[in-house]
Design a protein around this motif. Structure first.
Motif, PDB file in Angstrom:
ATOM      1  N   PHE A 383       0.838  -1.214   0.000  1.00  0.00           N
ATOM      2  CA  PHE A 383       0.000   0.000   0.000  1.00  0.00           C
ATOM      3  C   PHE A 383       0.868   1.257   0.000  1.00  0.00           C
ATOM      4  N   TYR A 384       0.279   2.344  -0.543  1.00  0.00           N
ATOM      5  CA  TYR A 384       1.001   3.611  -0.483  1.00  0.00           C
ATOM      6  C   TYR A 384       0.031   4.750  -0.184  1.00  0.00           C
ATOM      7  N   LEU A 385       0.522   5.962  -0.260  1.00  0.00           N
ATOM      8  CA  LEU A 385      -0.270   7.091   0.261  1.00  0.00           C
ATOM      9  C   LEU A 385      -1.614   7.275  -0.430  1.00  0.00           C
ATOM     10  N   TYR A 386      -1.722   6.849  -1.715  1.00  0.00           N
ATOM     11  CA  TYR A 386      -2.986   7.058  -2.425  1.00  0.00           C
ATOM     12  C   TYR A 386      -3.966   5.917  -2.213  1.00  0.00           C
ATOM     13  N   ASN A 387      -3.569   4.887  -1.466  1.00  0.00           N
ATOM     14  CA  ASN A 387      -4.495   3.775  -1.201  1.00  0.00           C
ATOM     15  C   ASN A 387      -5.410   4.105  -0.022  1.00  0.00           C
ATOM     16  N   THR A 388      -6.561   3.443  -0.035  1.00  0.00           N
ATOM     17  CA  THR A 388      -7.599   3.745   0.950  1.00  0.00           C
ATOM     18  C   THR A 388      -8.084   2.451   1.601  1.00  0.00           C
ATOM     19  N   ILE A 389      -8.889   2.631   2.636  1.00  0.00           N
ATOM     20  CA  ILE A 389      -9.492   1.472   3.300  1.00  0.00           C
ATOM     21  C   ILE A 389     -10.361   0.711   2.288  1.00  0.00           C
TER      22      ILE A 389
END
Ligand code: PMP
Length: 411
Positions: A383-389
């Motif tokens: 995961f990285y900063l643009y990923n979401t729950i």
């Protein structure tokens, strides 16, 4: 709680369908996507300022050189190195680690010396040391892992001895999602007069790194895993060590004087930067650092932590899904490796792609780790900063759907 991720809109590539599903990109440990801002600034550099660096007196050459060296200064500040002389631009982490092995290693490793790495190293932080040990008749030693995939620090204390000349460890694993205590390892290494090399390919994009505080001797990372272009990376080295090390590549840029039968070398950092460098790549790294700083590495960590806190228990709950590495979400980098019993990880990854979810499958350039874990391969979500729950939930749902698909397909 998540879907106000304010950074996602900066990554237009994420806004597309794959196999008729909204794309969920979870292959960030392999490479990260690039924000619009970085791409357009690099395009502007090509539109307005591009020329070769260092050599010219014309205006474009001066502008290009200024921006290239400004990028170096951004890197210096970002990792808190003491001087720009300590920041060498390379092709990437692999190139940086090879440079240390071929220059420092070649000069300082002798028959009977020991080099210490761990079982969780990427091939880039393994083969350069393995081959150096073979060339020099030195011994390569591996620090063991604990049952939950952490570095076994008791074993580190045992393996690092007065015979050790180099300790080289990843700050963060590209398979297990653990953060290794490299500051403590540097202290142990130094107490035996060994140098500490840190592979920061997976850590620099995800957490604040201060090379002065870590007191490591060398630190390697890649631009493309932190939203810059491919083909650019960094080797940080302590100035007093770099001053003594011989260059490993020869040609333009790295010389002071060249005579017919002898030459002398440029000062740091250019001594190690033979040939025309990846100018736009370095500039993209500077802009990626600007972007990372505007987001804040603490915010990236918080986002990843929230996702891991949410998704790890859900993954552990899926029958027949085996998850490798720590089962405790605390202090996790957002790299999760897993296998579905009875299914090859490539089939699992293909199944997930059918659901629009991009993960990697394979040995992740860590074959000795796979062997150590008794596996041939895993699937890996990162995961990285643009990923979401909701991206994380899509992963869980896609794994369940793939499991059902193959169960039904084989009945
Ligand atoms: N070390 C680690 C831990 C990595 O994850 C990677 C990239 N997968 C590397 C080194 C090598 O990086 P690069 O391929 O960019 O040189």
């Amino acid at each position: 709680m998540d879907n106000n991720n304010v950074w996602r809109k900066d990554f237009p590539i994420l806004d597309q369908k794959v196999n008729d599903e909204d794309l969920v990109y979870l292959d960030n440990a392999a490479t990260t996507q690039k924000p619009k801002d970085v791409m357009s600034k690099v395009a502007n550099f090509y539109y307005s300022d591009y020329a070769n660096v260092h050599r010219g007196v014309h205006t474009l050459a001066e502008r290009s050189t200024e921006q290239f060296e400004a990028a170096r200064e951004k890197v210096r500040k970002f990792i808190n190195a003491n001087s720009d002389k300590e920041v060498i631009f390379t092709k990437g982490a692999t190139n940086s680690l090879n440079l240390v092995a071929q220059s420092y290693g070649e000069e300082n490793i002798h028959e009977g010396d020991e080099i210490v790495i761990s079982y969780m190293e990427h091939h880039s932080n393994l083969i350069p040391w393995q081959q150096l040990a073979l060339r020099k008749k030195a011994t390569l030693k591996y620090i063991e892992l604990t049952d939950d995939g952490q570095l076994d620090m008791d074993d580190a204390q045992r393996k690092i001895t007065d015979k050790t000349k180099i300790v080289s460890i990843a700050q963060s694993s590209n398979v297990l999602g653990v953060i290794n205590p490299v500051k403590e390892l540097a202290q142990i290494a130094h107490s035996h007069d060994a140098v500490m090399v840190v592979d920061g390919a997976q850590s620099v994009p995800n957490m604040p790194v201060d090379v002065t505080d870590l007191d490591c001797d060398f630190f390697a990372f890649s631009g493309h895993k932190m939203m810059a272009e491919t083909g650019i990376g960094v080797l940080y080295g302590k100035q007093e060590l770099l001053e003594q090390m011989p260059p490993v590549e020869f040609g333009g840029e790295m010389i002071e004087f060249v005579k017919k039968f002898d030459s002398s070398w440029n000062e740091l950092p250019w001594k190690f930067e033979a040939g025309t460098p990846n100018i736009a790549g370095a500039i993209s790294l500077g802009y990626a650092i600007d972007y990372l700083e505007s987001v804040g590495l603490d915010n990236i960590q918080k986002n990843t932590q929230a996702i891991v806190d949410h998704v790890l228990p859900k993954l552990l709950d899926i029958d027949d899904l085996e998850v490798y590495g720590p089962k405790d979400p605390a202090n996790h980098t957002g790299v999760i490796s897993f296998n579905l019993k009875g299914l090859h990880p490539h089939d699992l990854a293909t199944g997930l792609d059918m659901e629009g979810v991009a993960v990697r499958a394979g040995h992740h350039c860590a074959q000795p780790l796979m062997e150590y874990l008794g596996l041939s391969a895993t699937a890996r979500a990162s995961f990285y900063l643009y990923n979401t729950i909701s991206d994380a939930d899509r992963l869980v749902e896609a794994i369940k759907a793939t499991k059902e698909f193959f169960k039904n397909g084989t009945v």
